[in-house]
Design an enzyme around this catalytic site. Structure first.
Site, short mmCIF file in Angstrom:
data_model
loop_
_atom_site.label_atom_id
_atom_site.label_comp_id
_atom_site.label_asym_id
_atom_site.label_seq_id
_atom_site.Cartn_x
_atom_site.Cartn_y
_atom_site.Cartn_z
N TYR A 1 21.62 19.22 -2.31
CA TYR A 1 22.51 19.45 -3.46
C TYR A 1 21.71 19.73 -4.74
O TYR A 1 22.25 19.55 -5.84
CB TYR A 1 23.43 18.25 -3.66
CG TYR A 1 24.61 18.23 -2.71
CD1 TYR A 1 25.53 19.27 -2.68
CD2 TYR A 1 24.82 17.14 -1.86
CE1 TYR A 1 26.63 19.25 -1.82
CE2 TYR A 1 25.92 17.11 -0.99
CZ TYR A 1 26.82 18.17 -0.99
OH TYR A 1 27.90 18.14 -0.15
N ASN B 1 35.78 14.51 0.05
CA ASN B 1 36.61 15.67 0.44
C ASN B 1 36.32 16.16 1.86
O ASN B 1 36.55 17.31 2.19
CB ASN B 1 36.51 16.79 -0.61
CG ASN B 1 35.14 17.42 -0.70
OD1 ASN B 1 34.19 16.93 -0.08
ND2 ASN B 1 35.02 18.49 -1.45
N GLU C 1 21.12 26.95 3.73
CA GLU C 1 21.61 25.64 4.18
C GLU C 1 21.39 25.44 5.68
O GLU C 1 21.06 24.34 6.12
CB GLU C 1 23.10 25.49 3.82
CG GLU C 1 23.31 25.42 2.31
CD GLU C 1 24.76 25.25 1.91
OE1 GLU C 1 25.64 25.19 2.80
OE2 GLU C 1 25.03 25.17 0.70
N HIS D 1 31.97 19.89 3.94
CA HIS D 1 31.24 20.86 3.11
C HIS D 1 31.11 22.14 3.91
O HIS D 1 30.95 22.10 5.13
CB HIS D 1 29.83 20.34 2.76
CG HIS D 1 28.95 21.43 2.21
ND1 HIS D 1 28.95 21.76 0.89
CD2 HIS D 1 28.10 22.29 2.82
CE1 HIS D 1 28.13 22.78 0.70
NE2 HIS D 1 27.58 23.11 1.86
N LYS E 1 31.61 15.06 6.14
CA LYS E 1 31.01 14.08 5.22
C LYS E 1 31.32 12.64 5.68
O LYS E 1 32.15 12.43 6.56
CB LYS E 1 31.56 14.34 3.82
CG LYS E 1 31.19 15.71 3.27
CD LYS E 1 31.62 15.87 1.82
CE LYS E 1 31.27 17.25 1.30
NZ LYS E 1 31.51 17.37 -0.16
P1 CMP Z 1 30.64 20.38 -1.74
O1 CMP Z 1 31.27 21.63 -1.24
O2 CMP Z 1 29.97 19.53 -0.75
O3 CMP Z 1 29.60 20.75 -2.90
C1 CMP Z 1 29.35 19.88 -4.00
C2 CMP Z 1 30.20 18.67 -3.98
O4 CMP Z 1 30.24 17.91 -5.16
C3 CMP Z 1 31.63 19.09 -3.76
O5 CMP Z 1 31.80 19.52 -2.43
C4 CMP Z 1 32.39 17.82 -4.14
O6 CMP Z 1 32.65 16.98 -3.04
C5 CMP Z 1 31.40 17.08 -5.05
N1 CMP Z 1 31.97 16.78 -6.34
C6 CMP Z 1 32.14 15.55 -6.82
N2 CMP Z 1 32.70 15.61 -8.04
C7 CMP Z 1 32.90 16.92 -8.34
C8 CMP Z 1 33.45 17.60 -9.45
N3 CMP Z 1 33.90 16.96 -10.53
N4 CMP Z 1 33.49 18.97 -9.38
C9 CMP Z 1 33.02 19.62 -8.29
N5 CMP Z 1 32.49 18.98 -7.22
C10 CMP Z 1 32.44 17.66 -7.23
#
Ligand code: CMP
Length: 147
Positions: free
Chosen positions: A51, A114, A128, A117, A11
Site C-alpha cells: 500500500y 471492505n 501487484e 482488494h 481481506k
Molecule cells: P483497497 O482497494 O484495498 O485500497 C486501499 C484501501 O484503503 C481501500 O481498499 C480501503 O479499504 C482502505 N481505506 C480505508 N479508509 C479509506 C478512505 N477513507 N478512503 C479510501 N480508502 C480507504
C-alpha cells in the site's frame, strides 16, 4: 476482448466472516478463474510495501494494522477483461456506495473492512501480481481444462 490477469485479496474481515468460498464462487461465476492462490498473514513490511502509494493518506496506519491483523487470501484471477470485471464484481470501495449484488454490498462492513482488494489498472495489476506472486508469469494465457 483481452484475457487479463488481476490481483485479488480477500481481506482479514472476509476470512474472519467465513466468506472465502462465497467470494471465490462469485469470481468464478463472473468468469474469473484463480490461477494462483495462497492464504497467509501479511507482515507489516509486506502490507506497507503493498500500500506504499497510500503512505501519505491519513488512513494508512489503520489500513496496515487492519491488513496485518489476520490472514488474507491472495489470488491471481484470470479472465476476459479481468481487471474491470473484478472491480464490477467487488463493487465500490465504500460498501455504502456499492451496487446491489456486489461482494462489498453483501459482505463488507465499512470502507476499511471492505472484504476484497482488486487491482485498479493493467499497470497496477502487473505490479501487484509480481509483488505477491513473483513466480507467476504476468501475461495471461487461454485457460483450458485438461480432460
Ligand atoms: P483497497 O482497494 O484495498 O485500497 C486501499 C484501501 O484503503 C481501500 O481498499 C480501503 O479499504 C482502505 N481505506 C480505508 N479508509 C479509506 C478512505 N477513507 N478512503 C479510501 N480508502 C480507504
Amino acid at each position: 476482448m483481452a484475457i487479463e490477469r488481476t490481483l485479488s485479496i480477500i481481506k482479514p474481515d472476509g476470512v474472519e466472516k467465513g466468506v472465502i468460498g462465497r467470494v471465490i464462487s462469485r469470481f468464478e461465476t463472473a468468469g474469473l478463474k484463480p490461477v494462483a492462490i495462497r492464504l497467509e498473514r501479511l507482515s507489516q513490511a509486506q502490507a506497507e510495501g503493498f500500500y506504499a502509494v497510500h503512505r501519505a493518506r491519513p488512513f494508512f496506519g489503520d489500513l496496515v494494522k487492519f491488513m496485518t491483523g489476520g490472514p488474507v487470501v491472495l489470488m491471481v484471477l484470470e479472465g476476459e477483461n479481468a481487471i474491470a470485471r473484478n472491480r464490477e464484481v467487488m463493487g465500490a470501495t465504500d460498501p455504502k456506495k456499492a451496487a446491489e449484488g456486489t461482494i462489498r454490498k453483501d459482505f463488507a462492513t465499512d470502507i476499511e473492512k471492505n472484504t476484497v482488494h482488486g487491482s485498479d489498472s493493467p499497470e497496477n495489476a502487473r505490479t501487484e501480481i509480481a509483488y505477491f506472486f513473483p513466480e507467476v508469469q504476468v501475461h495471461a494465457y487461454e485457460w483450458k481444462a485438461k480432460r
